[in-house]
Design a protein around this motif. Structure first.
Motif, PDB file in Angstrom:
ATOM      1  N   GLY A 326      43.962  -0.830  65.377  1.00  0.00           N
ATOM      2  CA  GLY A 326      44.533  -0.274  64.162  1.00  0.00           C
ATOM      3  C   GLY A 326      43.535   0.139  63.106  1.00  0.00           C
ATOM      4  O   GLY A 326      43.916   0.649  62.042  1.00  0.00           O
ATOM      5  N   PHE A 327      42.236  -0.051  63.368  1.00  0.00           N
ATOM      6  CA  PHE A 327      41.204   0.240  62.358  1.00  0.00           C
ATOM      7  C   PHE A 327      41.256   1.699  61.910  1.00  0.00           C
ATOM      8  O   PHE A 327      41.305   1.990  60.713  1.00  0.00           O
ATOM      9  CB  PHE A 327      39.824  -0.110  62.920  1.00  0.00           C
ATOM     10  N   GLU A 328      41.235   2.616  62.868  1.00  0.00           N
ATOM     11  CA  GLU A 328      41.174   4.028  62.508  1.00  0.00           C
ATOM     12  C   GLU A 328      42.416   4.493  61.753  1.00  0.00           C
ATOM     13  O   GLU A 328      42.338   5.351  60.872  1.00  0.00           O
ATOM     14  CB  GLU A 328      40.948   4.872  63.762  1.00  0.00           C
ATOM     15  N   GLU A 329      43.560   3.911  62.080  1.00  0.00           N
ATOM     16  CA  GLU A 329      44.789   4.273  61.372  1.00  0.00           C
ATOM     17  C   GLU A 329      44.751   3.767  59.935  1.00  0.00           C
ATOM     18  O   GLU A 329      45.180   4.456  59.001  1.00  0.00           O
ATOM     19  CB  GLU A 329      46.001   3.685  62.109  1.00  0.00           C
ATOM     20  N   ARG A 330      44.215   2.555  59.767  1.00  0.00           N
ATOM     21  CA  ARG A 330      44.183   1.964  58.420  1.00  0.00           C
ATOM     22  C   ARG A 330      43.229   2.699  57.486  1.00  0.00           C
ATOM     23  O   ARG A 330      43.453   2.729  56.270  1.00  0.00           O
ATOM     24  CB  ARG A 330      43.801   0.478  58.496  1.00  0.00           C
ATOM     25  N   VAL A 331      42.131   3.270  58.030  1.00  0.00           N
ATOM     26  CA  VAL A 331      41.158   3.947  57.162  1.00  0.00           C
ATOM     27  C   VAL A 331      41.359   5.461  57.161  1.00  0.00           C
ATOM     28  O   VAL A 331      40.555   6.196  56.579  1.00  0.00           O
ATOM     29  CB  VAL A 331      39.711   3.617  57.591  1.00  0.00           C
TER      30      VAL A 331
END
Length: 474
Positions: A326-331
């Motif tokens: 989920g890192f890329e979605e959150r940033v």
């Protein structure tokens, strides 16, 4: 009397032989362009089959000749055939086996030299130690390229004199250098191969071959400029031999920005940068460093929590194990992750980029300086800890990431990443580093212009190697 070619029937002809690693190859390709642009000089570049496409593309549109030599097979059971570049190795621990195997190319190199027009001089990578013997056979001056600065070389020499490599002190204990008393170093600042080394180890044998061939060569070409490190250039050329010739920054061989005929031809990361109205942190650690999945997670959290805009160039997920779920979605919107080869200099030159979280490989440091971008230093291997000291303590164009245990190359927790990223991008120390690096960027541009220090150094080198004074008639 005037200067005439040493052989009036032939123009100057320079042979370049870079080591099989992009970080070592790219600067010599820049040097090839400089030689071809500066005067009527022929340039021949040696490479291997797998590396030829990259070199051919880089030198497209030039008059450079490219000669391909077969790369040795069956180097070792843990190095598959077909791997011809260190960034493709299963582990960087296999570097010495790979580098030592290149000696098998010597007969092919010498056969090719027999077919060439007269060579004025050759520039070969310091890791290709065996090329000195070839150069000597053909009475060709051999200059060495290591891709290091004078600062790191000076500190290594002084550390050896101070007994830092073999002393009984703890690895993290700082020792003052007699010749440079404002500098204190520890064993951790140096690669393990140089600390308490075993005489019969493969690493020591390789290093001794490289050092010996360098000492017996005609000179060392340095990708730096005098104004950046004058004390250390003067030290080397007074206290040691062969002579060091500062002819950089070589990356400034191409000073004009890329022009895309249509916006949709731009890489996705360029289009993303174009959309950013506020400052962006560029994050990249080179192609050689091996970073644990645990450490990648800490970097990702630190970047996420910093709330700064960032462009992070990573290796493929199958090498690093992937980023946190989920890192890329959150940033999304303020952070972009790139998983492809990028033009790093193009990124650094982009007006939106105002900071660089870097491993401090020397190419990266120079490119950042030339772009006027301050550095957040996080060294990982080789001479990178020395480069980091130069960046932070000597020329003051950056800050340093804090490791969890205070060591030179230790583990970095997410809080340390977050805090230092904010300090570089938003606080006073970052602004001071940004001001200083922009001053050095202007000095670098002047150095490579006609009459500048690097321009003049290269002019002297060419005069000494490609020309001789015409004898006056008696």
């Amino acid at each position: 009397m005037g200067l005439i070619p040493s052989d009036s029937s032939c123009p100057p002809h320079v042979v370049l032989f870079p080591f099989m690693s992009k970080g070592h190859t790219i600067p010599l390709l820049h040097f090839a362009r400089i030689l071809l642009h500066r005067r009527d000089t022929a340039v021949t570049v040696f490479t291997t089959p797998a590396n030829r496409p990259f070199i051919a593309e880089s030198l497209n549109g030039t008059a450079a000749t490219i000669i391909t030599l077969p790369f040795p097979e069956n180097i070792a059971s843990d190095i598959p055939n077909g791997i011809e570049s260190t960034d493709k190795l299963p582990s960087i621990c296999l570097f010495c086996k790979f580098a030592m195997a290149t000696e098998a190319m010597q007969p092919h190199f010498e056969e090719a030299l027999k077919t060439l027009p007269r060579v004025s001089f050759m520039v070969t990578d310091g890791f290709l130690w065996w090329t000195l013997e070839s150069a000597t056979k053909f009475s060709v001056p051999r200059f060495v390229y290591f891709g290091m600065n004078c600062y790191s070389l000076c500190l290594s020499m002084e550390a050896m004199k101070a007994g830092i490599f073999s002393g009984s002190q703890p690895d993290d204990e700082l020792v003052t250098l007699t010749r440079f008393p404002w500098i204190r170093l520890s064993k951790e600042d140096f690669d393990p191969a140089f600390r308490n080394r075993e005489p019969d180890s493969l690493e020591n044998v390789f290093n001794m071959k490289s050092i010996s061939s360098t000492l017996n060569s005609s000179g060392i070409l340095v990708n730096s400029f005098y104004e950046l490190e004058p004390k250390f250039v003067d030290y080397l050329n007074t206290e040691s031999s062969p002579k060091n010739w500062c002819i950089g920054p070589l990356c400034l061989s191409e000073q004009t920005p890329k022009i895309y005929s249509e916006s949709d031809m731009k890489p996705t990361w360029v289009r993303w940068l174009d959309q950013k109205s506020c400052s962006v942190l560029y994050v990249a650690f080179g192609s050689q460093a091996e970073i644990s999945q645990e450490q990648i997670k800490e970097i990702a959290i630190g970047l996420e929590e910093s709330m700064v805009n960032f462009l992070w160039v990573v290796r493929k997920d199958d090498e690093w194990g992937g980023l946190p779920d989920g890192f890329e979605e959150r940033v999304k919107g303020r952070g972009m992750v790139v998983r492809e080869w990028v033009d790093q200099r193009e990124i650094l030159m982009h007006e939106s980029v105002e900071g660089f979280l870097s491993h401090c490989g020397w190419n990266s440091v120079l490119e950042s300086i030339c772009a006027g971008v301050p550095i957040l230093a996080w060294p990982m291997m080789a001479e990178q800890p020395l480069n980091a000291r130069m960046v932070v303590d000597e020329i003051k164009v950056g800050l340093r990431v804090e490791t969890s245990n205070g060591s030179v190359k230790g583990f970095v927790k997410w809080e340390g990443v977050r805090n230092k990223v904010r300090e570089l991008m938003e606080e006073e120390k970052g602004r001071e580093a940004r001001k200083k690096v922009r001053e050095l960027a202007q000095m670098a541009k002047v150095a490579v212009q006609e009459g500048g220090s690097s321009w003049s150094t290269l002019h002297s080198l060419l005069q000494e190697t490609c020309f001789k004074k015409e004898k006056s008639p008696v």
